[in-house]
Design an enzyme around this catalytic site. Structure first.
Site, mmCIF file in Angstrom:
data_model
loop_
_atom_site.group_PDB
_atom_site.id
_atom_site.type_symbol
_atom_site.label_atom_id
_atom_site.label_comp_id
_atom_site.label_asym_id
_atom_site.label_seq_id
_atom_site.Cartn_x
_atom_site.Cartn_y
_atom_site.Cartn_z
ATOM 1 N N LYS A 101 -4.146 -6.911 3.579
ATOM 2 C CA LYS A 101 -4.160 -5.450 2.198
ATOM 3 C C LYS A 101 -6.268 -5.398 1.772
ATOM 4 O O LYS A 101 -5.830 -4.454 1.619
ATOM 5 C CB LYS A 101 -3.230 -6.268 1.519
ATOM 6 C CG LYS A 101 -3.379 -4.795 -0.109
ATOM 7 C CD LYS A 101 -3.408 -3.497 0.400
ATOM 8 C CE LYS A 101 -2.853 -2.284 -0.217
ATOM 9 N NZ LYS A 101 -3.957 -2.509 -1.841
ATOM 10 N N GLU A 123 -9.848 1.448 4.248
ATOM 11 C CA GLU A 123 -9.595 3.126 3.439
ATOM 12 C C GLU A 123 -10.779 3.756 2.959
ATOM 13 O O GLU A 123 -11.783 4.704 3.093
ATOM 14 C CB GLU A 123 -8.822 3.272 2.560
ATOM 15 C CG GLU A 123 -8.070 4.158 1.569
ATOM 16 C CD GLU A 123 -7.516 3.504 0.417
ATOM 17 O OE1 GLU A 123 -6.538 2.401 1.115
ATOM 18 O OE2 GLU A 123 -7.033 3.175 -0.715
ATOM 19 N N SER A 139 0.854 -1.604 0.071
ATOM 20 C CA SER A 139 0.222 0.195 -0.068
ATOM 21 C C SER A 139 0.570 1.105 0.392
ATOM 22 O O SER A 139 2.184 1.463 0.317
ATOM 23 C CB SER A 139 -0.894 0.238 1.740
ATOM 24 O OG SER A 139 -1.697 1.683 0.688
ATOM 25 N N HIS A 157 -7.393 -3.139 4.722
ATOM 26 C CA HIS A 157 -6.996 -2.233 5.083
ATOM 27 C C HIS A 157 -7.113 -1.198 3.991
ATOM 28 O O HIS A 157 -7.678 -0.036 4.256
ATOM 29 C CB HIS A 157 -5.167 -2.658 4.871
ATOM 30 C CG HIS A 157 -4.406 -0.669 3.715
ATOM 31 N ND1 HIS A 157 -4.946 -0.280 2.851
ATOM 32 C CD2 HIS A 157 -3.896 0.009 4.466
ATOM 33 C CE1 HIS A 157 -3.837 0.885 2.957
ATOM 34 N NE2 HIS A 157 -3.502 1.092 3.836
ATOM 35 N N ASN A 158 -8.068 -1.858 2.109
ATOM 36 C CA ASN A 158 -8.885 -0.868 1.627
ATOM 37 C C ASN A 158 -10.407 -0.952 2.147
ATOM 38 O O ASN A 158 -10.910 0.395 2.037
ATOM 39 C CB ASN A 158 -8.307 -1.497 0.279
ATOM 40 C CG ASN A 158 -6.806 -1.159 0.016
ATOM 41 O OD1 ASN A 158 -6.326 -1.017 0.478
ATOM 42 N ND2 ASN A 158 -7.115 -1.980 -1.755
#
Ligand code: 2AM
Length: 477
Positions: free
Chosen positions: A183, A190, A128, A186-187
């Site tokens: 990941k 976000e 990222s 994480h997105n």
């Protein structure tokens, strides 16, 4: 071969990652399906370090020292499988393939299993930080075997972002698909963070009556406090930008239909499968979806709403402070939900993920990097088995302090007709968790009535059913 690492797939992410390795003193073998890209990289950036440009899969593999480490930076999906199929036959036991794309973790699990049979380590790795992060230091989330991390970890630590305390923003997340799962989440977080910031902006605009430039200043002030983060920082930059061709605020000339590539949607799909309530992330994904339904929105513009009351200058300033409180409280809840999903995935797939480590490696390099993540790291350090971030005393206290304003802001949004789905979802989640009783008892009654689905009682063990169509006596089932 003499190259410590190879990168195949030299579009901008792959190119920048290769340059990052080279700038850190590694000899980097380069490969790309279309050789022009490889030549271009060497022409433009060859003086940044030691590159070995290769033009065939065989030459690429031959250029690598053993055990070989190949980073694959192609589009997630079929291209990844095609590249693996091309290289796997050329590799030997102990070699490592690193997939740095945004693969679905289930694909990563499959590829890891297949390659393991061949003795090849497959390391699905979340990266990222966008293009700049790839070059200057990303946050890196590698999955795969422990053994692969022994040989790869030191290199990744070198090229990764560093947190303010100097810690590298990379850790071995866990086996097989763990890195890509983290990941993905994480997105998802976000998405929620961006939506919450968007809702705060809309409230400051529509309720407080501030201009984009004024809101940029408010965000800049927030960025000096507990909301200090990359996303708040770039939000201020976007809001203060003026469109060159019209002289209007940039944000007013951009079509308000948000796009998405899929990781946010995956986060929600997987959460549904795992039974984890990530309502803030779901609302963020749905909000993008709503924005994209141009026909539906056109057909709905005549629908009535309340007449908005604009605040006076003093009121507006006070309201902005309240929005900061609301944004912070909602952000705590959104991260709580995201970390719950990681914990649930870890449990489901036996990954043994250290949640504190995850928060720690998100402190630098990645899109959601924020001062706030230091706090999450500390919360998990203090209590590694923390059942939820909301169970952390200091977060609970901060929400307690913010909640009056949090509620006022959401109530103001509702009475003013400003859509704030993510704010509302986070507060509803908070209130649901706090509630002494939930209407789920009534849901159970309804289910038992129409489908004889049975229920449990608060006062006795066992499974029960009421004879709704008969004399309504209760039977044990
Ligand atoms: P190209 O330059 O030859 O198109 C992003 O699209 C990167 O992935 C590019 O480097 C691209 O190579 C590469 N890529 C896409 N599909 C691929 C495939 N099926 N096999 C190999 N590389 C591929």
């Amino acid at each position: 071969g003499t190259a410590q690492i190879g990168v195949t797939g030299l579009a901008v992410m792959g190119r920048n990652l290769a340059r990052n390795f080279a700038r850190n003193g590694y000899t980097v073998a380069l490969h790309n399906r279309t050789v022009a890209r490889t030549r271009e990289l060497v022409e433009e950036f060859g003086d940044e370090g030691d590159f070995i440009a290769t033009e065939s899969a065989q030459d690429f593999v031959a250029a690598l020292e053993r055990p070989r480490r190949l980073v694959v930076m192609v589009k997630a999906g079929e291209a990844t499988d095609a590249v693996i199929a091309e290289f796997a036959p050329l590799l030997e036991t102990g070699d490592v393939i690193i997939d740095g794309g945004n693969a679905h973790f289930e694909d990563t699990r499959r590829r890891e299993r297949e390659l393991r049979e061949q003795g090849i380590h497959f390391v699905g790795t979340g990266i990222s930080g966008g293009e700049e992060g790839a070059l200057e230091g990303p946050s890196i989330m590698p999955g795969g075997s422990e053994e692969s991390y022994d040989s790869l970890g030191p290199m990744l630590e070198k090229i990764s972002a560093k947190a303010k305390d100097g810690a590298p923003c990379v850790t071995h997340i866990g086996p097989d698909g763990a890195g890509h799962f983290v990941k993905m989440t994480h997105n998802g977080i976000e998405y929620a963070d961006m939506q919450l910031i968007g809702e705060a902006y809309q409230l400051l605009r529509d309720v407080a009556g501030y201009s984009p430039a004024q809101i940029a200043d408010i965000f800049r002030t927030w960025n000096t406090g507990r909301l200090d983060s990359y996303l708040i920082e770039i939000t201020a930059e976007v809001l203060s930008h003026v469109d060159a061709s019209t002289g209007e605020p940039f944000v007013d000339v951009v079509l308000d239909q948000a796009e998405q590539k899929g990781t946010g949607r995956w986060t929600v799909q997987i959460a549904l499968d795992l039974g984890v309530p990530v309502s803030a992330i779901a609302e963020a994904v749905f909000a993008r979806s709503v924005s994209g339904h141009a026909d539906l929105r056109d057909a709905s513009r005549h629908l009535t709403g309340p007449t908005a009351r604009r605040l006076g200058a003093d009121e507006a300033a006070a309201f902005a402070d309240q929005v900061e409180q609301a944004l912070y409280a909602s952000k705590i809840v959104a991260y709580t939900q995201g970390f719950h999903e990681i914990a649930a995935g870890s449990e489901r797939y036996d990954w043994n993920i250290d949640l504190g480590e995850v928060a720690s490696i998100w402190r630098g390099g990645c899109i959601i990097r924020a001062a706030f993540l230091d706090r999450i790291t500390s919360a998990y350090e203090a209590r590694p088995r923390l059942p939820s971030l909301l169970a952390d005393k200091s977060f609970a206290e901060e929400i307690a302090a913010a909640q009056g304003d949090w509620r006022t802001v959401i109530a103001t949004a509702v009475t003013g007709g400003v859509p704030t789905p993510a704010f509302a979802a986070t507060l509803a989640y908070y209130d649901s968790l706090r509630a002494e009783r939930l209407p789920a008892a009534l849901t159970q009654g309804q289910r038992d009535y129409f489908g004889a689905h049975t229920y449990h009682r608060t006062d006795r063990e066992g499974t029960f059913h009421t004879l709704w169509g008969g004399d309504r006596t209760e039977v044990k089932s």
